[in-house]
Design an enzyme around this catalytic site. Structure first.
Site, PDB file in Angstrom:
ATOM      1  N   ASN A   1     -27.642 -11.842  19.169  1.00 38.62           N
ATOM      2  CA  ASN A   1     -26.457 -11.889  20.040  1.00 38.62           C
ATOM      3  C   ASN A   1     -26.840 -12.596  21.322  1.00 38.62           C
ATOM      4  O   ASN A   1     -27.929 -12.341  21.860  1.00 38.62           O
ATOM      5  CB  ASN A   1     -25.989 -10.474  20.422  1.00 38.62           C
ATOM      6  CG  ASN A   1     -25.164  -9.844  19.339  1.00 38.62           C
ATOM      7  OD1 ASN A   1     -24.978 -10.438  18.282  1.00 38.62           O
ATOM      8  ND2 ASN A   1     -24.690  -8.652  19.594  1.00 38.62           N
TER       9      ASN A   1
ATOM     10  N   HIS B   1       9.239 -20.612  45.180  1.00 35.49           N
ATOM     11  CA  HIS B   1       8.257 -21.619  45.604  1.00 35.49           C
ATOM     12  C   HIS B   1       7.885 -22.579  44.471  1.00 35.49           C
ATOM     13  O   HIS B   1       7.383 -23.655  44.723  1.00 35.49           O
ATOM     14  CB  HIS B   1       7.003 -20.936  46.159  1.00 35.49           C
ATOM     15  CG  HIS B   1       7.283 -20.181  47.428  1.00 35.49           C
ATOM     16  ND1 HIS B   1       7.658 -20.804  48.590  1.00 35.49           N
ATOM     17  CD2 HIS B   1       7.292 -18.856  47.698  1.00 35.49           C
ATOM     18  CE1 HIS B   1       7.854 -19.886  49.541  1.00 35.49           C
ATOM     19  NE2 HIS B   1       7.645 -18.700  49.006  1.00 35.49           N
TER      20      HIS B   1
END
Ligand code: F6R
Length: 597
Positions: A103, A498
């Site tokens: 891993n 906005h």
């Protein structure tokens, strides 16, 4: 991100035991998988592409791996090289005698590959992992297996965890770690011990709750007994086992079709457990917070959104200004850290690479670290000065639900403790938790499922909130995105005009989070702006409103409303995934524990 499962002990069906272990780990990585056991002239392996799901220990090639007292297994989440049988682990050395499961990412794999190719090795896969088996093969000429593994491991850059099996060394296993999580389970009895190794603690619980977490730069040799050493020096070290209180059934799906649904339904208990923090520890952490000059929440993904929720809770409940930074962005702020900075690191797994790196940066600058984490014994708990365990129990679905809710509850409690009102906070949180059941009745779930069916064909979905419901909207959008794959965005109501209102077209679904707070009037006015552009308004909150085209009622949670508002959002995400034919437990491209950067 991948899953490791290993067995060594008196039982002779090691391949079957490991296969079952891998199934419990599949939520960590699920594009391919494989197993290896020792054979008469090398290792015998079985590797396959796809989910391990229905494969049984009686499956011909798997059954043929037994009898064996030792087996290593791996489920893969591809990082280097495509999803092919050849890239699945275990990877073998040229002579087929050394098998490695891995891993992490070997950051210097290309350099090591070039060296191995020049030395005559033939590499069979496109992975970074395979180099490890060949390095060990070289070193075995002059060293016994544990030392060969140690020397090979010392050459790897990056955050890695490996388990190595060598046909020549019989049953001996060597485990080494520099970053990715590894936990060793000790089962059986004194005269016939058995050992399990996994990347993930819950996968071990069916066999044992006596566990040893391997630290970074540590290795273990399992040869019928268990020995620990430093990977840097080879010197022996001592490690104590711990007993973990999680029950194996908690990690099983039971009657539920998916873990995600099971975990959503467990949230009342999760919140209740999360707020039962040891009083002395809570006081101590609150005191550390009070004297800190700056307090910063960090987390990744959902835990990042929880950190943002924390900033509102602390401002509102404790009058305390705090900030929230994503784990992956934190290093940019390193020059602003000092001894009086307090970092509150939030994580389900406690193993997220970006978060751990941020914590290391803070520790190196002398800052204090508090962990709010679900998995006991995880790396984060080892690094932090203080740990508040969330105690949600094992969370297996990739999308975090109950651990998230537990984290928010801990933050709510801590904010009250900071304000000198821990007992009052506990009472408020208990009351909020008691309302969760109303959100998980079959009637309520059916209502959300019908809404999900209506929305399942949409391409875009917006979740709009103000005040504390802004980060709640961000988290709601994360849930929808990750399991339904619908493009979803959390938007602050005040930002609509906005930029975001440009996205609204006739029929665009917009979820409006409208709690009974001082943002309600403004968010309803945002809803009106959206409606004026033809948007479809789905209201979520304690009170219905004529502007809502659809409405999901939520009890009034006062200042702790996220603990209630999020639940229908999680349920909606779940049913959207189901309606679109997705597996909500294993969303594409995602893994539960993000241990690589
Ligand atoms: C989303 C989710 C992820 C995690 C993130 C951090 O539902 O679960 O976004 O929140 O990967 O993981 P932990 O909490 O383990 O640090």
């Amino acid at each position: 991100m991948c899953g490791i499962f290993v067995y060594q002990g008196p039982r002779s069906d090691a391949a079957g035991i490991v296969l079952e272990g891998l199934k419990r780990l599949e939520y960590r990585g699920y594009d391919s998988w494989g197993l290896a056991v020792p054979g008469s002239d090398g290792l015998k392996t079985e590797r396959r592409v796809g989910k391990i799901g229905a494969v049984s220990a009686n499956d011909g090639p798997i059954a043929a791996l037994n009898p064996s007292n030792v087996a290593i297994g791996h489920t893969r989440w591809a990082t280097h090289g495509g999803v092919t049988e050849g890239n699945a682990h275990p990877h073998l050395s040229c002579d087929g005698k050394v098998g490695v499961i891995h891993n992490g990412i070997v950051e210097n794999a290309e350099e090591l590959k070039a060296e191995l190719l020049a030395g005559g090795h033939v590499l069979a896969s496109e992975t970074d992992s395979e180099v490890i088996a060949h390095l060990i093969e070289n070193l075995l000429r002059d060293h016994p297996l544990p030392e060969a593994v140690r020397l090979a491991f010392s050459r790897l850059r990056g955050r890695n965890a490996i388990v190595v099996l060598s046909a020549s060394a019989g049953k001996v296993l060597v485990v080494a770690k520099s970053g990715s999580p590894v936990v060793i389970g000790i089962g059986g009895n004194e005269s016939a011990p058995e050992y399990f190794v996994s990347s993930d603690m819950p996968a071990l619980l069916a066999h044992t709750n006596r566990l040893v977490w391997l630290g970074d730069h540590e290795m273990a040799t399992i040869d019928g007994s268990l020995k620990f050493a430093s990977t840097s020096t080879g010197e022996p070290i001592s490690r104590q086992s711990e007993i973990v209180a999680w029950e194996p059934e908690q990690a099983e799906r039971g009657e539920h079709p998916h873990f995600m649904l099971k975990e959503i339904l467990e949230q009342r208990d999760a919140v209740q457990r999360a707020i039962n923090q040891p009083p002395a520890l809570l006081d101590e952490v609150a005191a550390v917070m009070r004297v800190a000059q700056e307090v910063c929440f960090i987390g990744c993904g959902t835990a990042g959104a929880v950190g943002r929720i924390g900033t509102y809770l602390f401002a509102d409940i404790a009058g305390r200004a705090t900030s929230a930074i994503l784990g992956s962005e934190f290093k940019n702020y390193r020059h602003s850290l000092h001894e009086r900075t307090l970092l509150i690191a939030i994580s389900q797994s406690g193993e997220t690479a970006d978060l751990l790196e941020a914590v290391d940066i803070a520790l190196a600058r002398g800052s204090r670290v508090v962990a709010i984490v679900n998995v006991p014994g995880s790396m984060l708990t080892r690094k932090a000065h203080y740990t508040l365990l969330v105690q949600a129990g094992p969370e297996k679905a990739v999308a975090s639900t109950k651990a998230t809710m537990g984290q928010i509850a801990v933050l709510g409690l801590l904010a009250h403790a900071c304000a000198g009102q821990a007992a009052h906070g506990h009472a408020l949180l208990t009351n909020v938790a008691s309302h969760i059941d109303a959100l998980t009745t079959p009637d309520y779930m059916g209502r959300v499922a019908r809404l999900a069916n209506r929305l399942a064909g949409e391409d875009d979905l917006y979740v709009i909130g103000r005040g504390i419901n802004y980060p709640v909207a961000l988290e709601a959008a994360i849930k929808v995105q990750e399991v339904s794959y619908i493009h979803a965005e959390g938007i602050a109501g005040g930002e609509l005009k906005h930029y975001a209102i440009a996205l609204i077209q006739p029929g665009t679904p917009c979820i409006i989070l409208a709690s009974n707070d001082d943002a309600r009037a403004e968010i309803l006015s945002n809803a009106a702006q959206v409606k004026a552009r033809g948007g479809m308004i789905i209201g979520v909150g304690p009170e219905d409103n004529p502007i809502f085209d659809e409405y999901l009622p939520v009890p009034d949670g006062g200042g702790l409303s996220p603990l209630l508002t999020l639940i229908p959002m999680q349920i909606l995400a779940y049913y959207l995934a189901c309606a679109r034919g997705n597996d909500p437990d294993m969303p594409r491209n995602l893994a539960k524990s993000v241990t690589v950067k």
